[in-house]
Write an enzyme that holds these catalytic residues in place. Structure first.
Site, short mmCIF file in Angstrom:
data_model
loop_
_atom_site.label_atom_id
_atom_site.label_comp_id
_atom_site.label_asym_id
_atom_site.label_seq_id
_atom_site.Cartn_x
_atom_site.Cartn_y
_atom_site.Cartn_z
N LYS A 49 1.26 -0.90 0.53
CA LYS A 49 -0.06 -0.22 -0.05
C LYS A 49 0.58 1.44 0.28
O LYS A 49 0.47 2.15 -0.44
CB LYS A 49 -1.08 -0.07 1.29
CG LYS A 49 -2.09 -1.15 0.65
CD LYS A 49 -2.57 -1.03 2.39
CE LYS A 49 -4.07 -2.25 2.15
NZ LYS A 49 -3.97 -2.77 3.33
N GLN A 93 -5.94 -2.23 9.88
CA GLN A 93 -4.98 -3.34 9.17
C GLN A 93 -5.97 -4.70 9.75
O GLN A 93 -4.88 -4.69 11.12
CB GLN A 93 -3.59 -3.38 8.70
CG GLN A 93 -2.98 -4.32 8.03
CD GLN A 93 -3.76 -4.54 6.45
OE1 GLN A 93 -3.26 -3.63 5.94
NE2 GLN A 93 -3.36 -5.52 5.87
N ASP A 114 -12.33 1.28 3.40
CA ASP A 114 -12.17 -0.23 3.32
C ASP A 114 -13.83 -0.85 3.14
O ASP A 114 -13.84 -1.99 3.27
CB ASP A 114 -11.47 -0.83 3.67
CG ASP A 114 -11.01 -2.31 3.01
OD1 ASP A 114 -11.64 -2.19 1.85
OD2 ASP A 114 -10.59 -3.14 3.41
#
Ligand code: NAD
Length: 264
Positions: A49, A93, A114
């Site tokens: 990322k 994460q 997300d």
């Protein structure tokens, strides 16, 4: 000839497009990645990322906390990022330690890049982008998704349903997996089980999307589909690595740019 659905190629096209768009913006879009503890795989995903962010000119801030961090501390950190006008997207994460599962819900909707109210989870968005790139029609098709997790399987199934496929979702309790998967015109596999789908699970003319990422003992990366044998039989297939993985990263940053536009 089987068509290989090349996520790397499409990723590179998205890099170029996003870089052009970001150049024209007043500020750089910023993504904060919250990591608690350290799992080697997570480190790898975060690195990807960061690299993608660098390529397109976005800022990626990696905030690392120890595995035993107090919930209260993380709550105040997320609240700080939620309020900051220079932060446009926040992701946590996974995996998260058990005592912190609730913090995912604290991210402001407009920054939840997300998934959530405004954005499609990156993996589902990546699967659609890959199908669209290769002009694979979804409307009216019979799609089978193997896997029903909140972040991967379900959002993919929902995305295909919203694009008017007829969707079947399979999971560990599915009685006859082969019978279900063979009937698919579009088969998406997100089970996290190395090479679960063999040539006996598929039929000719199928489109197979392999979402799985499994790291074997010898460090070899394989998907949920036995690529070598399945690719000889089906019409199109996404490889692992180089299929959905690069699309997921690219889709996350497309969401970040949309979040920037929503907030400015
Ligand atoms: P998960 O373990 O939360 O869910 C797996 C799902 O698959 C469950 O619903 C389970 O019922 C089903 N399943 C497992 N074994 C099965 C079997 N033998 N038959 C039928 N169904 C079975 O995993 P997840 O978080 O959804 O991730 C799935 C896979 O996708 C993993 O390999 C993960 O690493 C990968 N992943 C890839 C990307 C990407 O960008 N390519 C992104 C996220 C996750």
């Amino acid at each position: 000839m089987t068509i290989i659905l090349d996520g790397r190629k499409l990723n590179a096209e998205i890099v170029a497009r996003l870089a052009r768009q970001i150049k024209r913006l007043k500020h750089k879009p910023k993504l904060v990645i919250v990591q608690v503890g350290s799992v080697p795989e997570s480190d790898k995903y975060i690195k990807r990322k960061k690299i993608f962010g660098e390529k397109i000119g976005a800022i990626v801030e990696h905030k690392k906390y120890p595995g035993n961090v107090l919930e209260q501390r993380l709550i105040s950190e997320i609240s700080k990022f939620n309020k900051s006008s220079s932060v446009h997207g926040i992701i946590v994460q996974l995996p998260l330690p058990k005592h912190l599962q609730n913090i995912l819900g604290l991210i402001a909707e407009e920054k939840r890049v997300d998934g959530g109210k405004y954005f499609r989870p990156a993996t589902a968005k990546g699967v659609l982008a890959l199908l669209d790139k290769y002009r694979i029609k979804i409307t009216g098709k019979k799609a089978v998704v193997v896997g029903r997790s909140e972040l991967v399987g379900k959002p993919i199934a929902l995305a295909l349903l919203e694009r008017e496929a007829t969707v079947t979702i399979c999971h560990k309790q599915t009685k006859d997996l082969k019978r279900e998967t063979k009937q698919a015109e579009i088969l998406v596999v997100a089970a996290g089980s190395p090479e679960l789908i063999t040539k006996n699970h598929v039929s000719r003319d199928q489109i197979v999307i392999d979402v799985g990422i499994n790291i074997l003992g010898n460090e070899k990366l394989v998907g949920d589909v036995d690529f070598k044998n399945v690719s000889k039989k089906v019409r199109a297939i996404s490889p692992v690595p180089g299929g959905v993985g690069p699309m997921t990263v690219a889709s996350l940053f497309q969401n970040l740019l949309e979040a920037y536009e929503l907030q400015t």
